[in-house]
Each structure stands twice: as C-alpha cells, then as structure tokens.
Design a protein around this motif. Structure first.
Motif, PDB file in Angstrom:
ATOM      1  N   LYS A   1      39.941 -48.860  39.194  1.00 21.91           N
ATOM      2  CA  LYS A   1      39.103 -48.973  37.998  1.00 21.91           C
ATOM      3  C   LYS A   1      37.866 -48.979  38.569  1.00 21.91           C
ATOM      4  O   LYS A   1      37.389 -49.555  39.715  1.00 21.91           O
ATOM      5  CB  LYS A   1      39.275 -50.313  37.332  1.00 21.91           C
ATOM      6  N   GLY A   2      36.953 -47.940  37.807  1.00 23.87           N
ATOM      7  CA  GLY A   2      35.448 -47.912  38.408  1.00 23.87           C
ATOM      8  C   GLY A   2      35.230 -46.741  39.323  1.00 23.87           C
ATOM      9  O   GLY A   2      34.194 -46.544  39.715  1.00 23.87           O
ATOM     10  N   ALA A   3      36.301 -46.195  39.661  1.00 19.81           N
ATOM     11  CA  ALA A   3      36.307 -44.834  40.564  1.00 19.81           C
ATOM     12  C   ALA A   3      35.940 -43.739  39.945  1.00 19.81           C
ATOM     13  O   ALA A   3      36.616 -43.653  38.673  1.00 19.81           O
ATOM     14  CB  ALA A   3      37.330 -44.876  41.870  1.00 19.81           C
TER      15      ALA A   3
ATOM     16  N   GLU B   1      40.407 -19.323  26.188  1.00 15.61           N
ATOM     17  CA  GLU B   1      39.959 -20.737  25.741  1.00 15.61           C
ATOM     18  C   GLU B   1      40.648 -21.894  26.818  1.00 15.61           C
ATOM     19  O   GLU B   1      42.004 -21.918  26.937  1.00 15.61           O
ATOM     20  CB  GLU B   1      40.199 -21.077  24.483  1.00 15.61           C
ATOM     21  N   LEU B   2      40.078 -22.735  27.082  1.00 16.82           N
ATOM     22  CA  LEU B   2      40.557 -24.009  27.948  1.00 16.82           C
ATOM     23  C   LEU B   2      40.708 -25.103  27.301  1.00 16.82           C
ATOM     24  O   LEU B   2      39.478 -25.581  26.688  1.00 16.82           O
ATOM     25  CB  LEU B   2      40.045 -24.024  29.525  1.00 16.82           C
ATOM     26  N   PHE B   3      41.743 -25.969  27.458  1.00 14.17           N
ATOM     27  CA  PHE B   3      41.648 -27.206  26.771  1.00 14.17           C
ATOM     28  C   PHE B   3      42.264 -28.648  27.776  1.00 14.17           C
ATOM     29  O   PHE B   3      43.147 -27.945  28.684  1.00 14.17           O
ATOM     30  CB  PHE B   3      42.656 -27.221  25.522  1.00 14.17           C
ATOM     31  N   TRP B   4      41.812 -29.787  27.516  1.00 11.23           N
ATOM     32  CA  TRP B   4      42.689 -30.634  28.018  1.00 11.23           C
ATOM     33  C   TRP B   4      43.375 -31.608  26.924  1.00 11.23           C
ATOM     34  O   TRP B   4      42.603 -31.968  26.095  1.00 11.23           O
ATOM     35  CB  TRP B   4      41.724 -31.735  28.860  1.00 11.23           C
ATOM     36  N   TYR B   5      44.683 -31.809  27.059  1.00 10.83           N
ATOM     37  CA  TYR B   5      45.446 -32.611  26.424  1.00 10.83           C
ATOM     38  C   TYR B   5      45.831 -33.920  26.989  1.00 10.83           C
ATOM     39  O   TYR B   5      45.931 -33.925  28.163  1.00 10.83           O
ATOM     40  CB  TYR B   5      46.754 -31.954  25.794  1.00 10.83           C
ATOM     41  N   VAL B   6      45.795 -34.919  26.177  1.00 14.94           N
ATOM     42  CA  VAL B   6      46.245 -36.418  26.674  1.00 14.94           C
ATOM     43  C   VAL B   6      47.244 -36.746  25.938  1.00 14.94           C
ATOM     44  O   VAL B   6      47.478 -36.701  24.626  1.00 14.94           O
ATOM     45  CB  VAL B   6      45.034 -37.253  26.731  1.00 14.94           C
TER      46      VAL B   6
ATOM     47  N   LEU C   1      38.984 -31.842  34.918  1.00 11.05           N
ATOM     48  CA  LEU C   1      38.532 -32.721  34.196  1.00 11.05           C
ATOM     49  C   LEU C   1      38.012 -33.855  35.086  1.00 11.05           C
ATOM     50  O   LEU C   1      38.503 -34.263  36.130  1.00 11.05           O
ATOM     51  CB  LEU C   1      39.788 -33.162  33.538  1.00 11.05           C
ATOM     52  N   LYS C   2      36.665 -34.415  34.814  1.00 11.20           N
ATOM     53  CA  LYS C   2      36.073 -35.443  35.464  1.00 11.20           C
ATOM     54  C   LYS C   2      35.610 -36.777  34.615  1.00 11.20           C
ATOM     55  O   LYS C   2      35.516 -36.476  33.417  1.00 11.20           O
ATOM     56  CB  LYS C   2      34.831 -34.936  36.115  1.00 11.20           C
ATOM     57  N   LYS C   3      35.512 -37.743  35.316  1.00 15.77           N
ATOM     58  CA  LYS C   3      35.101 -38.948  34.663  1.00 15.77           C
ATOM     59  C   LYS C   3      34.575 -39.866  35.713  1.00 15.77           C
ATOM     60  O   LYS C   3      34.915 -40.083  36.772  1.00 15.77           O
ATOM     61  CB  LYS C   3      35.955 -39.785  33.991  1.00 15.77           C
ATOM     62  N   PRO C   4      32.954 -40.233  35.666  1.00 16.15           N
ATOM     63  CA  PRO C   4      32.315 -40.896  36.767  1.00 16.15           C
ATOM     64  C   PRO C   4      32.797 -42.149  36.863  1.00 16.15           C
ATOM     65  O   PRO C   4      32.930 -42.891  38.336  1.00 16.15           O
ATOM     66  CB  PRO C   4      30.728 -40.945  36.518  1.00 16.15           C
ATOM     67  N   PHE C   5      33.549 -43.203  36.054  1.00 15.20           N
ATOM     68  CA  PHE C   5      33.997 -44.329  36.256  1.00 15.20           C
ATOM     69  C   PHE C   5      35.273 -44.456  35.643  1.00 15.20           C
ATOM     70  O   PHE C   5      35.280 -44.666  34.402  1.00 15.20           O
ATOM     71  CB  PHE C   5      32.996 -45.136  35.943  1.00 15.20           C
TER      72      PHE C   5
ATOM     73  N   GLU D   1      42.254 -48.022  30.574  1.00 18.91           N
ATOM     74  CA  GLU D   1      42.777 -47.302  29.379  1.00 18.91           C
ATOM     75  C   GLU D   1      42.844 -45.728  29.350  1.00 18.91           C
ATOM     76  O   GLU D   1      43.396 -45.299  28.598  1.00 18.91           O
ATOM     77  CB  GLU D   1      41.974 -47.745  28.118  1.00 18.91           C
ATOM     78  N   ASP D   2      42.352 -45.281  30.552  1.00 18.62           N
ATOM     79  CA  ASP D   2      42.459 -44.227  30.862  1.00 18.62           C
ATOM     80  C   ASP D   2      43.868 -43.537  31.393  1.00 18.62           C
ATOM     81  O   ASP D   2      44.184 -42.395  31.603  1.00 18.62           O
ATOM     82  CB  ASP D   2      41.448 -43.333  32.052  1.00 18.62           C
ATOM     83  N   SER D   3      44.583 -44.493  31.887  1.00 14.55           N
ATOM     84  CA  SER D   3      45.870 -44.133  32.492  1.00 14.55           C
ATOM     85  C   SER D   3      46.740 -43.387  31.233  1.00 14.55           C
ATOM     86  O   SER D   3      46.953 -43.922  30.216  1.00 14.55           O
ATOM     87  CB  SER D   3      46.650 -45.504  32.764  1.00 14.55           C
ATOM     88  N   ALA D   4      47.176 -42.338  31.748  1.00 11.01           N
ATOM     89  CA  ALA D   4      47.999 -41.402  30.889  1.00 11.01           C
ATOM     90  C   ALA D   4      48.321 -40.111  31.408  1.00 11.01           C
ATOM     91  O   ALA D   4      47.945 -39.949  32.735  1.00 11.01           O
ATOM     92  CB  ALA D   4      46.990 -40.970  29.622  1.00 11.01           C
TER      93      ALA D   4
END
Lengths: 114, 113
Positions: free
Chosen positions: A15-17, A32-37, A72-76, A80-83
């Motif tokens: 978490k936080g990384a 076209e590119l997509f991200w599905y979760v 796909l990127k997320k700074p922190f 709840e991002d677990s998926a």
C-alpha cells in the motif's frame, strides 16, 4: 492476427507504493486500447480507454505506439485496487469495445498488501 | 436496471451433448457479444450480434452458433460438446451508436464431463 501480452500473472506491492501493470500489443494498424478490471466477486468492467486520456481511480495509461505498449500506472496503490486487470484491444472505433470483438490479454492479478 | 443477466449461472454437461446459454442485455443496448474465458485466461471473443444477425465472429468452430431475438436478448448454442469447452461464458452488451460502453454479465460456468 492481433495479440495482447501481459507478462505478469501476479503482481504484489505494498500500500502506498507505485504500481505499473504492463501491456504490450501486436497489430500493424491503429487499435483502440482498454484496461478492464474485475474486483473480487464482481463483473468485468471497463476501467479506462486510451482515446479518452482520462484518469480513473488514480490510474492512467499512455499508449506508446513506438513500443506498442499501454502500461497501466498508479502512483500510490490502495488496498481496494486489489483485483484482476485485463488489457484489451479493439480494431474498430470506440464505444468501450462494444462496436467489435475485443482481444484480451491473460490478465494480471494485482495484490496490494497492507 | 439489472444490467446484463445470464442464465443459467452453472451448468454441467457430458461430451457430445448440446447446450444453450441465454443473455438479456442491459436496457437500451442493442448489441450482444459472447466471450469464452477458460481458467487462467482472458476472455476470447466468440461472436457479436446486432439486428438479429451475426455481425462479427472470432476464431471459433461452427459448433458455436448464436441467435438474437427482436427484444435484443441472445442465445449461445454449442453442439457436440468437448471437454475443452469447459469455461466461463460471458455475455456483454452495448449500444455503439449511442456511445454506450460494453457491459458484461456475470457469466455461465459450463463444465463438460
């Protein structure tokens, strides 16, 4: 034929990384590119698409045509991002992939540790 | 709106049998797509229906066929089932003309013994 490659089956971060889920594609045209979760016990849903250049839940993804990548990127990272995350490609037009068949990668299971 | 609904949720068949899976699209959606998701794999596109006709097809044999009804609901039929047909079958609906994105159902888990 087009192909989507997600090299990591499993990615575990604290978490936080920062998080980066890799996606590479092979197609000679301009897809076209997509991200599905897919969250636990929920349906597969669209997270974001490259043409809208939006940030959803803190996630961003940039299409790099030179490297044929759409990471796909997320700074922190948050718990709840677990998926399960799937990168997907569409050959024709937008509509979140509803106008034609999508080609999916095998998916990356992201686990955010507390 | 219940979204995309699929029935049944689970199904067990034996080799050689035939199966029919059903899908009701989200309200306002006129296009239905079917995907097969084997264990540990991403969804694979089977075909798409629009205006009661198959508009696009993935790399699946003729044993896989479908139908779309005037109310936009759809069926997926698989004949002469093989063990390898065991998978989660996902239905997804959309309205591309209206810019509506793809919505997925929860799927039908098919086991072929």
């Amino acid at each position: 034929a087009q192909r989507v490659t997600q090299p990591e089956k499993l990615l575990s971060v604290f978490k936080g990384a920062p998080v980066e889920l890799k996606c590479n594609y092979s197609y000679s045209g301009s897809p076209e590119l997509f991200w599905y979760v897919q969250y636990s016990r929920q349906r597969l849903q669209l997270l974001l698409r490259h043409i809208s250049r939006e940030s959803i839940k803190g996630f961003t993804a940039d299409l790099n045509k030179g490297e044929t990548s759409f990471h796909l990127k997320k700074p922190f990272a948050q718990e709840e991002d677990s998926a399960m995350y799937y990168c997907a490609l569409s050959l024709t037009g937008y509509s979140g992939g509803g106008a034609d068949g999508l080609t999916f990668g095998k998916g990356t299971h992201l686990i955010i540790q507390p | 709106d219940a979204g995309v609904t699929q029935s049944p949720t689970h199904l067990i068949k034996t080799r050689g049998q035939q199966v029919t899976l059903r899908c009701s699209p989200k309200s306002g959606h006129d296009t239905v797509s079917w995907y097969q998701q084997a264990l540990g794999q991403g969804p694979q596109f089977i075909f798409q229906y629009y205006e009661e006709e198959e508009r696009q097809r993935g790399n699946f044999p003729d044993r896989f066929s479908g139908h779309q009804f005037p109310n936009y609901s759809s069926e997926l039929n698989v004949n002469a089932l093989l063990l390898g047909d065991s998978a989660l079958y996902l239905c997804a609906s959309s309205n591309p003309a209206a810019g509506e994105k793809l919505f997925f159902g929860s799927g039908t888990q098919l086991s072929v013994l």
